[in-house]
Structures are given as structure tokens and as C-alpha cells.
Design a protein around this motif. Structure first.
Motif, PDB file in Angstrom:
ATOM      1  N   ASN A 101      -1.033  -1.748   3.682  1.00 16.67           N
ATOM      2  CA  ASN A 101      -1.544  -0.158   2.689  1.00 16.67           C
ATOM      3  C   ASN A 101      -1.781   0.388   1.188  1.00 16.67           C
ATOM      4  N   ILE A 102      -1.964   0.711   0.729  1.00 15.03           N
ATOM      5  CA  ILE A 102      -2.052   0.838  -0.496  1.00 15.03           C
ATOM      6  C   ILE A 102      -0.390   1.112  -0.925  1.00 15.03           C
ATOM      7  N   PRO A 103      -0.461   0.304  -2.298  1.00 14.91           N
ATOM      8  CA  PRO A 103       1.389   0.034  -2.114  1.00 14.91           C
ATOM      9  C   PRO A 103       1.282   1.887  -3.674  1.00 14.91           C
ATOM     10  N   THR A 104       3.115   2.007  -2.922  1.00 16.05           N
ATOM     11  CA  THR A 104       3.122   3.191  -3.953  1.00 16.05           C
ATOM     12  C   THR A 104       3.375   3.207  -5.168  1.00 16.05           C
ATOM     13  N   GLU A 105       3.566   2.152  -5.448  1.00 11.20           N
ATOM     14  CA  GLU A 105       3.756   1.325  -7.098  1.00 11.20           C
ATOM     15  C   GLU A 105       2.949   1.603  -7.636  1.00 11.20           C
ATOM     16  N   VAL A 106       1.152   1.579  -7.035  1.00 13.51           N
ATOM     17  CA  VAL A 106       0.444   2.046  -7.687  1.00 13.51           C
ATOM     18  C   VAL A 106       0.028   3.104  -8.634  1.00 13.51           C
ATOM     19  N   GLY A 107       1.036   4.571  -8.687  1.00 17.98           N
ATOM     20  CA  GLY A 107       1.200   5.666  -8.700  1.00 17.98           C
ATOM     21  C   GLY A 107       1.597   5.463 -10.400  1.00 17.98           C
ATOM     22  N   GLU A 108       2.104   3.755 -10.378  1.00 15.67           N
ATOM     23  CA  GLU A 108       2.887   3.491 -11.842  1.00 15.67           C
ATOM     24  C   GLU A 108       1.741   2.746 -12.904  1.00 15.67           C
TER      25      GLU A 108
END
Length: 203
Positions: free
Chosen positions: A126-133
Motif C-alpha cells: 500500500n501507499i502508506p497514509t503517512e504520505v499525507g504528511e
């Protein structure tokens, strides 16, 4: 270039060194003394016979630019220690066919990152949700990998995005509504995935 092997450990004493170009050489290792290079901001390490990412790179926290492209002998993962490089603005890891594993969640610590190229690799998951940071991100290129799962809605926080390339993966689901709010977006390429539903529109 005929330079081979490891660079001399004495280079770790070059306290004013800011830029290091060693691409297109036969260098395959960096000395551990590089951790002392507190002024080093840019490294070009492309097209070299490196088989693993030198662990010392993860300790050079002054880096703002790191390029490790087209490393045909590299067989490694991107370590969670990448999160140590909190000053990075550009990270180029494309064209490394045997760079595998997942994108570490620690990537979200690189809040100054503006360009991230991780394409034509064997990275999966998955693309980690943390990329939103990564709210400073302008150019995100993750195409031609083995990424799957949905595009996280947290990516909607990346308001400065101008380029988003995700084509030729195995991504699924609908696109986050927040995509329609990326007013700076100039190019988005999503083809050859498994997305469904409409393309979100702006308000």
C-alpha cells in the motif's frame, strides 16, 4: 570512470564538504566516517555497482538532495531509517529494478520533501497514509511499481502537488474527493490501475 571500491575513510574529515558527485563510477561502498560530514547537503550516486543502500547515508541528516538512480545491481529495501533525513527536499530512487519491499511509513517524517521519484522498481504494498504528511510535495512519481490497495485519503493534504504519476500499478478503489481540491495540479497519470468511480471535481 575507473574509480573503484570504497572512497577513503579520510574523506570523513572534510567538514566543509557540501556536494558529492560519484555517479557513473565503480564505487560500491561509502565509508562509515561519512556520518561526520555535517555540511554535506547533496549526493549523486547514480549508475554505480552498489548492491545495498549504504547505511551511513541514513545518518547524514544535513542532506537535502539524494539521488540514487539506475543502480542495476541494487537488491535492497528502503529502510525505515530514511525517516532520519528530515531535511531532504529531493529523493530520487527511480530505475532500481530490484529495490523491493514496502514504502516505509517513516517517509511521512520528511516534511520538507518536494520531489520523490520511486518508479520502475519492485516496491509493493500500500501507499502508506503517512504520505499525507508530505505537505511540501510538488512532484510525486510512483509509477511502474507493484503498489496495491486504495489511494489514501490523507494524500488530499498535499495541496502543493503539481505532478502525480501512479500509472502501471495495481491500485484499487475510488479516488479521494480531496483530489478535486489540488488547485496546483498540472499533470496526473493514473492509467493501468484498478480504480473505479468518477474523477473528483473541484468546488
Amino acid at each position: 570512470n575507473d574509480v573503484t571500491g570504497s572512497l577513503p575513510k579520510e574523506m570523513g574529515e572534510l567538514s566543509n564538504l557540501e556536494t558529492l558527485h560519484i555517479h557513473n563510477t565503480q564505487i560500491n561502498e561509502l565509508p562509515s566516517t561519512f556520518t561526520n560530514l555535517k555540511s554535506l547537503s547533496s549526493i549523486w550516486l547514480d549508475n554505480c555497482p552498489i548492491t545495498t543502500i549504504p547505511t551511513v547515508l541514513y545518518t547524514i541528516t544535513s542532506l537535502t538532495y539524494l539521488s540514487m538512480q539506475q543502480l542495476s545491481q541494487l537488491n535492497d529495501i528502503l529502510s525505515p531509517d530514511i525517516g532520519n533525513l528530515v531535511n531532504l527536499q529531493t529523493l530520487l530512487l527511480n530505475g532500481n529494478s530490484f529495490l523491493n519491499g514496502n514504502i516505509p511509513v517513516e517517509i511521512g517524517k520528511l516534511t520538507k520533501l518536494q520531489a520523490f521519484y520511486l518508479y520502475e522498481t519492485s516496491v509493493e504494498g500500500n501507499i502508506p497514509t503517512e504520505v499525507g504528511e508530505l505537505t511540501s510535495m510538488v512532484d510525486l512519481q510512483l509509477q511502474q511499481n507493484f503498489l496495491d490497495g486504495p489511494m489514501p485519503s490523507e494524500m488530499g493534504m498535499m495541496k502543493n502537488l503539481e505532478n502525480l504519476l501512479l500509472y502501471n500499478n495495481e491500485l484499487t478503489g475510488t479516488l479521494p474527493l480531496e483530489v478535486g481540491e489540488w488547485t496546483n495540479l498540472e499533470r496526473i497519470m493514473l492509467d493501468n490501475n484498478k480504480f473505479i468511480g468518477p474523477l473528483p471535481g473541484g468546488s
